[in-house]
Enzyme design. Structure first.
Site, PDB file in Angstrom:
ATOM      1  N   ARG A  82       0.838  -1.211   0.000  1.00  0.00           N
ATOM      2  CA  ARG A  82       0.000   0.000   0.000  1.00  0.00           C
ATOM      3  C   ARG A  82       0.873   1.262   0.000  1.00  0.00           C
ATOM      4  O   ARG A  82       0.509   2.280  -0.595  1.00  0.00           O
ATOM      5  CB  ARG A  82      -0.936  -0.002   1.211  1.00  0.00           C
ATOM      6  CG  ARG A  82      -1.978   1.106   1.140  1.00  0.00           C
ATOM      7  CD  ARG A  82      -3.021   0.976   2.220  1.00  0.00           C
ATOM      8  NE  ARG A  82      -2.455   1.120   3.545  1.00  0.00           N
ATOM      9  CZ  ARG A  82      -3.120   0.861   4.669  1.00  0.00           C
ATOM     10  NH1 ARG A  82      -4.364   0.440   4.631  1.00  0.00           N
ATOM     11  NH2 ARG A  82      -2.534   1.020   5.852  1.00  0.00           N
ATOM     12  N   LYS A 185      -2.609   6.875   1.119  1.00  0.00           N
ATOM     13  CA  LYS A 185      -2.341   7.366   2.477  1.00  0.00           C
ATOM     14  C   LYS A 185      -1.384   8.553   2.343  1.00  0.00           C
ATOM     15  O   LYS A 185      -0.213   8.477   2.693  1.00  0.00           O
ATOM     16  CB  LYS A 185      -1.742   6.233   3.308  1.00  0.00           C
ATOM     17  CG  LYS A 185      -2.253   6.230   4.731  1.00  0.00           C
ATOM     18  CD  LYS A 185      -2.012   4.914   5.409  1.00  0.00           C
ATOM     19  CE  LYS A 185      -1.969   5.066   6.908  1.00  0.00           C
ATOM     20  NZ  LYS A 185      -3.159   5.590   7.539  1.00  0.00           N
ATOM     21  N   GLU A 221     -15.938   6.754   5.157  1.00  0.00           N
ATOM     22  CA  GLU A 221     -15.243   6.177   6.306  1.00  0.00           C
ATOM     23  C   GLU A 221     -15.336   7.048   7.545  1.00  0.00           C
ATOM     24  O   GLU A 221     -15.954   8.106   7.525  1.00  0.00           O
ATOM     25  CB  GLU A 221     -13.809   5.782   5.981  1.00  0.00           C
ATOM     26  CG  GLU A 221     -12.972   6.807   5.282  1.00  0.00           C
ATOM     27  CD  GLU A 221     -11.670   6.195   4.736  1.00  0.00           C
ATOM     28  OE1 GLU A 221     -11.167   5.223   5.287  1.00  0.00           O
ATOM     29  OE2 GLU A 221     -11.173   6.738   3.740  1.00  0.00           O
TER      30      GLU A 221
HETATM   31  N1  PLP Z   1      -9.045   4.703   6.661  1.00  0.00           N
HETATM   32  C1  PLP Z   1      -8.138   5.670   6.867  1.00  0.00           C
HETATM   33  C2  PLP Z   1      -8.404   7.022   6.300  1.00  0.00           C
HETATM   34  C3  PLP Z   1      -6.976   5.398   7.595  1.00  0.00           C
HETATM   35  O1  PLP Z   1      -6.066   6.355   7.807  1.00  0.00           O
HETATM   36  C4  PLP Z   1      -6.759   4.103   8.112  1.00  0.00           C
HETATM   37  C5  PLP Z   1      -5.552   3.794   8.866  1.00  0.00           C
HETATM   38  O2  PLP Z   1      -4.597   3.297   8.408  1.00  0.00           O
HETATM   39  C6  PLP Z   1      -7.728   3.122   7.841  1.00  0.00           C
HETATM   40  C7  PLP Z   1      -8.855   3.462   7.129  1.00  0.00           C
HETATM   41  C8  PLP Z   1      -7.538   1.709   8.299  1.00  0.00           C
HETATM   42  O3  PLP Z   1      -6.534   1.055   7.573  1.00  0.00           O
HETATM   43  P1  PLP Z   1      -5.689  -0.112   8.201  1.00  0.00           P
HETATM   44  O4  PLP Z   1      -6.655  -1.113   8.690  1.00  0.00           O
HETATM   45  O5  PLP Z   1      -4.842  -0.612   7.106  1.00  0.00           O
HETATM   46  O6  PLP Z   1      -4.895   0.483   9.311  1.00  0.00           O
HETATM   47  C1  COI Z   2      -3.546   3.869  11.408  1.00  0.00           C
HETATM   48  O1  COI Z   2      -4.550   3.275  11.808  1.00  0.00           O
HETATM   49  O2  COI Z   2      -2.439   3.339  11.346  1.00  0.00           O
HETATM   50  C2  COI Z   2      -3.631   5.259  10.976  1.00  0.00           C
HETATM   51  O3  COI Z   2      -2.847   5.636  10.153  1.00  0.00           O
HETATM   52  C3  COI Z   2      -4.632   6.089  11.589  1.00  0.00           C
HETATM   53  C4  COI Z   2      -4.184   7.438  12.071  1.00  0.00           C
HETATM   54  C5  COI Z   2      -3.337   7.437  13.286  1.00  0.00           C
HETATM   55  C6  COI Z   2      -3.765   8.370  11.009  1.00  0.00           C
END
Ligand code: PLP
Ligand code: COI
Length: 341
Positions: A82, A185, A221
């Site tokens: 990612r 991200k 989200e």
């Molecule tokens: N959505 C956003 C905008 C995020 O910043 C995150 C965090 O990483 C997530 C969803 C959840 O992603 P993950 O489960 O890969 O941490």
């Molecule tokens: C995560 O869940 O790792 C995120 O990036 C969320 C946040 C702290 C930006």
């Protein structure tokens, strides 16, 4: 901060300095091998592309201590992939996936004294960033980059923890439009979400639920986490059509729900109106930081839907126990998601 001076049982999600970071530089068309250095400041040109045009991306992962005392990562290759997807969207040169995972392991090992104890529920959060450091004045990508990984010991992202959070559905702000950068991200997505988050917190909510930018109807989200609901007994989550981050926790929960909980799952458009119907029985959000956080209530203007008074729903609890059980190797890792360091 010295590792032994930290109260690991009282951690929130705040910055705490640890000892060592990993730094790799991109120059003359290639990444160097990278190295561990003491955590600290570095110099950057005022004309750096990250400072002027926000050419930067990041990731978020956790190192956990198991009951036996091993140190483990959850699906680190997924973060590496990612990271590169985000990099490509921002015209940042990709980073080799194996080298990314190896750097994560190195930086965790160097900061292992900061990994919270098993029974604290905390984690060592790993934050990889990649930024355009080369000077630019026209809007174009930098010619030099830095990739840095640092670590922070953390507790729950939402202080409410597993008792659930109150969320406000916003129609005033949106987070990402089709064709934009919502599924990357990239730093800018988060800068833009701070004001909506602040305003919601001032009104007593933990975060906002963002709706799609076109119809202002379908759920995107929750701040920095993905959204789930149980509707008519089916576990539903917004589809990844470019405006939401494809969460690694999200993907894992979908697999656990269908293969281990035996539920139907659906990735589809979810109208916020569905949350106010009796057929919607539970809701939660997911993420590396948020883990699985139950949603206690949602509010849109004058309308409120209360899901629970603090007791998470049955599916939310099952998904939580299964996910966190695998992540800490309390239960068998039959999917091969956990990597020992
Ligand atoms: N959505 C956003 C905008 C995020 O910043 C995150 C965090 O990483 C997530 C969803 C959840 O992603 P993950 O489960 O890969 O941490
Ligand atoms: C995560 O869940 O790792 C995120 O990036 C969320 C946040 C702290 C930006």
């Amino acid at each position: 901060m010295d590792a032994k001076d930290i109260d690991y049982y009282a951690l929130g999600f705040e910055f705490i300095e640890t000892k060592t970071m990993f730094v790799s530089n991109y120059k003359d068309g290639r990444w160097d091998e990278g190295t561990l250095v003491p955590f600290g400041n570095f110099e950057i040109s005022p004309a750096a592309c990250i400072l002027n045009y926000g050419q930067g991306i990041f990731e978020g992962m956790k190192a956990l201590k198991t009951k036996k005392g091993d140190h483990v990562l959850f699906r680190p290759e997924e973060n590496a992939k990612r990271f590169n997807d985000s990099a490509s969207r921002m015209l940042i040169p990709n980073y080799n996936v194996d080298k990314f995972v190896s750097a994560v392991k190195k930086v965790v090992k160097a900061n292992e004294d900061y990994i919270p104890p098993y029974d604290s529920g905390g984690a060592l959060y790993i934050r990889p960033i990649m930024i355009g450091t080369g000077p630019t004045v026209g809007v174009k990508p930098a010619n030099e980059y830095k990739m840095i990984m640092f670590t922070v010991p953390v507790g729950p992202y939402f202080p409410e923890g597993f008792t659930g959070i109150d969320l406000e559905i916003t129609k005033k702000y949106t987070r990402a439009a089709p064709g934009g950068t919502g599924s990357s991200k990239t730093c800018c997505n988060y800068a833009g979400s701070m004001l909506p988050g602040k305003e919601a917190k001032e009104r007593g909510f933990a975060q906002v639920i963002f709706l799609d930018a076109v119809h202002k109807e379908y759920i995107d989200e929750v701040g920095a986490a993905n959204f789930f609901a149980v509707i008519d007994g089916v576990l539903v989550t917004p589809k990844t059509a470019g405006t939401i981050l494809p969460g690694i926790t999200r993907k894992s929960i979908l697999e656990l729900a269908s293969k281990k909980i035996g539920m139907l799952t659906e990735e589809r458009d979810i109208s916020y109106k569905e949350l106010f119907e009796v057929s919607c029985t539970e809701a939660f959000c997911s993420g590396t930081a948020a883990v699985i956080t139950p949603i206690k209530s949602v509010v849109l203007e004058e309308k409120k839907r209360i899901f629970s008074e603090g007791e998470p729903g049955e599916i939310t609890r099952k998904a939580y126990e299964m996910l966190t059980g695998i992540q800490r190797l309390d239960i068998g890792d039959e999917f091969g998601w956990v990597e020992k360091i």
